[in-house]
Design a protein around this motif. Structure first.
Motif, PDB file in Angstrom:
ATOM      1  N   ASP A 143     -10.168   0.506   5.656  1.00 35.01           N
ATOM      2  CA  ASP A 143      -9.671   1.888   5.677  1.00 35.01           C
ATOM      3  C   ASP A 143     -10.780   2.865   6.069  1.00 35.01           C
ATOM      4  OD1 ASP A 143      -7.731   3.892   5.514  1.00 35.01           O
ATOM      5  OD2 ASP A 143      -8.161   4.284   3.397  1.00 35.01           O
ATOM      6  N   MET A 160       0.831  -1.185   0.000  1.00 36.62           N
ATOM      7  CA  MET A 160       0.000   0.000   0.000  1.00 36.62           C
ATOM      8  C   MET A 160       0.877   1.251   0.000  1.00 36.62           C
ATOM      9  SD  MET A 160      -3.175   0.344  -0.266  1.00 36.62           S
ATOM     10  CE  MET A 160      -3.738   1.951  -0.589  1.00 36.62           C
ATOM     11  N   ASP A 161       1.999   1.180   0.673  1.00 37.31           N
ATOM     12  CA  ASP A 161       2.892   2.345   0.703  1.00 37.31           C
ATOM     13  C   ASP A 161       3.338   2.735  -0.700  1.00 37.31           C
ATOM     14  OD1 ASP A 161       2.704   2.540   3.454  1.00 37.31           O
ATOM     15  OD2 ASP A 161       4.485   1.316   3.804  1.00 37.31           O
ATOM     16  N   LYS A 162       3.621   1.737  -1.535  1.00 35.48           N
ATOM     17  CA  LYS A 162       4.048   2.004  -2.914  1.00 35.48           C
ATOM     18  C   LYS A 162       2.926   2.699  -3.680  1.00 35.48           C
ATOM     19  CE  LYS A 162       6.899   1.626  -6.364  1.00 35.48           C
ATOM     20  NZ  LYS A 162       8.021   2.529  -6.460  1.00 35.48           N
ATOM     21  N   SER A 210      -9.974   2.875  -4.489  1.00 34.35           N
ATOM     22  CA  SER A 210      -9.802   4.186  -3.858  1.00 34.35           C
ATOM     23  C   SER A 210     -11.086   4.977  -4.039  1.00 34.35           C
ATOM     24  CB  SER A 210      -8.640   4.941  -4.508  1.00 34.35           C
ATOM     25  OG  SER A 210      -7.439   4.240  -4.303  1.00 34.35           O
ATOM     26  N   ALA A 248      -2.952   8.720  -2.434  1.00 30.20           N
ATOM     27  CA  ALA A 248      -2.645   9.135  -1.059  1.00 30.20           C
ATOM     28  C   ALA A 248      -3.712  10.081  -0.509  1.00 30.20           C
ATOM     29  CB  ALA A 248      -1.268   9.788  -1.010  1.00 30.20           C
ATOM     30  N   ASN A 290      -8.935   3.928   0.926  1.00 27.71           N
ATOM     31  CA  ASN A 290      -8.271   2.969   0.046  1.00 27.71           C
ATOM     32  C   ASN A 290      -8.597   1.585   0.598  1.00 27.71           C
ATOM     33  OD1 ASN A 290      -6.694   4.549  -1.944  1.00 27.71           O
ATOM     34  ND2 ASN A 290      -5.774   5.399  -0.094  1.00 27.71           N
ATOM     35  N   LYS A 350       0.569   4.513  -2.447  1.00 29.16           N
ATOM     36  CA  LYS A 350       0.352   5.850  -1.893  1.00 29.16           C
ATOM     37  C   LYS A 350       1.415   6.851  -2.315  1.00 29.16           C
ATOM     38  CE  LYS A 350      -2.687   4.866   1.926  1.00 29.16           C
ATOM     39  NZ  LYS A 350      -2.929   4.974   3.361  1.00 29.16           N
ATOM     40  N   GLU A 351       2.430   6.397  -3.046  1.00 31.81           N
ATOM     41  CA  GLU A 351       3.374   7.337  -3.645  1.00 31.81           C
ATOM     42  C   GLU A 351       2.673   8.153  -4.727  1.00 31.81           C
ATOM     43  OE1 GLU A 351       6.857   5.236  -4.982  1.00 31.81           O
ATOM     44  OE2 GLU A 351       7.336   4.557  -2.958  1.00 31.81           O
ATOM     45  N   ARG A 378       0.089  10.616  -5.632  1.00 32.01           N
ATOM     46  CA  ARG A 378      -0.542  11.657  -4.827  1.00 32.01           C
ATOM     47  C   ARG A 378      -2.064  11.501  -4.779  1.00 32.01           C
ATOM     48  NH1 ARG A 378      -2.679  16.753  -5.243  1.00 32.01           N
ATOM     49  NH2 ARG A 378      -2.090  18.243  -3.649  1.00 32.01           N
TER      50      ARG A 378
END
Length: 126
Positions: A37, A1-3, A63, A11, A16, A5-6, A8
């Protein structure tokens, strides 16, 4: 998920929602989980859809951005529909195409693009 959220836009999404099903053939184990979420039970509904469609080795993230209008329970219908359309048009294996042919007659046909929109939900395909 971090990838993800790169990006914008992802994010900045209000929610999500994600679900995954991964099959480890060596261990003969199916791993699955979901995350709402903050969108109560939405991740579980996505996970259930993946189970019903018998899709493995996939992670789905929907999202959703709040647009100022409260959709009530209809938001879940939109989240599930956008996921189902995505899976039917992009990721369902050949072995499932015949099973889903009848469903496609009632579904809105979506052009093969990188973005699928359903009223309140937008899902980016990576």
């Amino acid at each position: 998920m971090d990838k993800l959220k790169e990006n914008r836009k992802i994010a900045m999404a209000t929610h999500n929602i994600l679900a995954y099903r991964i099959y480890d053939a060596e261990k003969k184990v199916l791993m699955h989980d979901c995350d709402d979420d903050g969108e109560s039970s939405a991740g579980g509904q996505l996970g259930h859809l993946l189970e019903l469609m018998d899709i493995k080795n996939i992670l789905v993230v929907v999202s959703r951005w709040y647009g100022g209008i409260k959709l009530g329970p209809d938001r879940f219908k939109h989240i599930k529909n956008v996921t189902k359309i995505l899976l039917q048009n992009r990721y369902v294996g050949v072995e499932h195409q015949n099973e889903l042919a009848a469903d496609k007659k009632t579904e809105t046909q979506v052009p093969k693009t990188k973005k699928i929109t359903s009223n309140s939900s937008i899902s980016n395909v990576f």
